[in-house]
Scaffold this motif. Structure first.
Motif, mmCIF file in Angstrom:
data_model
loop_
_atom_site.group_PDB
_atom_site.id
_atom_site.type_symbol
_atom_site.label_atom_id
_atom_site.label_comp_id
_atom_site.label_asym_id
_atom_site.label_seq_id
_atom_site.Cartn_x
_atom_site.Cartn_y
_atom_site.Cartn_z
ATOM 1 N N ASN A 9 44.004 39.036 43.577
ATOM 2 C CA ASN A 9 43.974 38.426 42.242
ATOM 3 C C ASN A 9 43.361 39.363 41.209
ATOM 4 O O ASN A 9 42.458 38.995 40.459
ATOM 5 N N TYR A 42 39.950 36.164 38.452
ATOM 6 C CA TYR A 42 40.575 37.478 38.596
ATOM 7 C C TYR A 42 39.566 38.603 38.376
ATOM 8 O O TYR A 42 38.592 38.446 37.652
ATOM 9 N N LYS A 214 48.275 35.459 32.195
ATOM 10 C CA LYS A 214 48.665 34.372 33.102
ATOM 11 C C LYS A 214 50.117 34.510 33.526
ATOM 12 O O LYS A 214 50.473 34.230 34.669
ATOM 13 N N GLN A 215 50.975 34.976 32.609
ATOM 14 C CA GLN A 215 52.372 35.197 32.955
ATOM 15 C C GLN A 215 52.507 36.290 34.004
ATOM 16 O O GLN A 215 53.304 36.170 34.944
ATOM 17 N N ALA A 217 50.164 37.129 36.167
ATOM 18 C CA ALA A 217 49.620 36.584 37.406
ATOM 19 C C ALA A 217 50.623 35.682 38.121
ATOM 20 O O ALA A 217 50.707 35.669 39.349
ATOM 21 N N GLU A 218 51.386 34.954 37.333
ATOM 22 C CA GLU A 218 52.362 34.025 37.912
ATOM 23 C C GLU A 218 53.733 34.665 38.081
ATOM 24 O O GLU A 218 54.685 34.006 38.506
ATOM 25 N N LYS A 219 53.817 35.972 37.745
ATOM 26 C CA LYS A 219 55.072 36.725 37.824
ATOM 27 C C LYS A 219 56.182 35.989 37.073
ATOM 28 O O LYS A 219 57.329 35.909 37.506
ATOM 29 N N ASP A 220 55.805 35.454 35.936
ATOM 30 C CA ASP A 220 56.740 34.721 35.092
ATOM 31 C C ASP A 220 57.487 35.723 34.201
ATOM 32 O O ASP A 220 57.189 36.912 34.194
#
Length: 237
Positions: A9, A42, A214-215, A217-220
Motif C-alpha cells: 500500500n 499508505y 485514491k484512483q 490505489a484502486e487502479k481506476d
C-alpha cells in the motif's frame, strides 16, 4: 511531514520542481495535506527532481526588477500578476515576500545542494528550507553564504555544502536529471509522477490530489489533471 515508504500500500512520487517556482511551494503544501490524510493507510516515498525556470539566467543572477520588467512587460504588470499568487499562498498559510528581492538567482547551485540533501536523507528538509528562504524571507540566493545558511537550516553540515560549492560536484547529475524530465515532456512545474506510471501537473487543490491518489490505489481510470504551474516562458504569475 512526508511519510517513508512501506512494503505494501505504498506510493512512489517523483516531483519535478524549481526552488524559485511559487506554485511548486504552494503545490508542496497541498500535496502534504493530501498525503497526511492518507498516512494511516499508505506509505509514501517522495523524491524531488530539478527543473530550471530560468535556464539562461547568469550564474551571478540579475537585478529582479529589471529582469521581471523585461520578462513581463513592466514591473507594475508583474506586481499585478503577483497578487494572485500571493492570495493562493495565503490560503495555504504562506506569506510570500517575493517583491522584496533585489536579485533573481540562477538555481543550479541550489539544485546541487538539494541533491546533496537527498544523498544525506534530508531532501524534504532542504527543499522546504529553500522555499521558505526564497519566498517568505526574500533571502538572496545569488549569495554563497545564503546557500550555506539554507543548507545548515536543513541539517546539512556546512563544511559538506561548502566543499560541494567549491567544485563542480553534482552539476552534471542535476543537468542530466533536468534533461531526462524535459525528454519525458515536462515543460512546467510542479510536475508529479506517481509509481512511474501516472502523472499530473500544477498545484492542484488538495481534494484533487486526494482523488487521483485514491484512483491510483484502486487502479481506476486516471483522469489527467493540469493546474497552476510555472514554465520557462514566464507563465507563472
Amino acid at each position: 511531514m512526508l511519510q517513508s515508504i512501506t512494503p505494501n500500500n505504498s506510493f512512489k512520487v517523483d516531483i519535478v520542481s524549481d526552488v524559485v517556482c511559487p506554485w511548486c511551494y504552494i503545490g508542496k503544501k497541498r500535496f502534504e495535506k493530501a498525503i497526511d490524510s492518507l498516512s494511516a493507510e499508505y506509505g509514501f516515498e517522495v523524491n524531488w527532481h530539478p527543473f530550471q525556470l530560468n535556464p539562461d539566467m547568469p550564474r551571478e543572477g540579475r537585478n529582479q526588477k529589471e529582469y521581471f520588467s523585461e520578462k513581463f512587460g513592466s514591473w507594475d504588470r508583474f506586481m499585478g500578476m503577483l497578487q494572485h499568487v500571493k492570495s493562493a499562498a495565503e490560503g495555504e498559510g504562506l506569506q510570500f515576500a517575493i517583491e522584496k528581492h533585489v536579485n533573481s538567482p540562477n538555481t543550479l547551485d541550489a539544485h546541487r545542494i538539494v541533491k546533496l540533501g537527498q544523498d544525506l536523507g534530508l531532501q524534504d528538509e532542504i527543499v522546504n528550507a529553500f522555499f521558505k528562504a526564497y519566498f517568505e524571507e526574500a533571502l538572496d540566493l545569488t549569495q554563497k553564504e545564503n546557500l550555506l545558511l539554507v543548507a545548515e537550516r536543513a541539517g546539512i553540515d556546512r563544511a559538506k555544502a561548502e566543499a560541494l560549492l567549491a567544485t563542480q560536484e553534482g552539476l552534471s547529475e542535476v543537468l542530466q536529471a533536468e534533461e531526462h524530465y524535459k525528454k519525458l515532456g515536462v515543460t512546467g512545474v510542479p510536475f508529479f509522477i506517481i509509481n512511474d506510471k501516472y502523472a499530473f501537473s500544477g498545484a492542484q487543490p488538495t481534494e484533487s490530489i486526494l482523488q487521483i491518489l485514491k484512483q491510483v490505489a484502486e487502479k481506476d481510470n486516471i483522469q489527467p489533471l493540469s493546474g497552476q504551474q510555472c514554465d520557462v516562458d514566464g507563465n507563472c504569475y
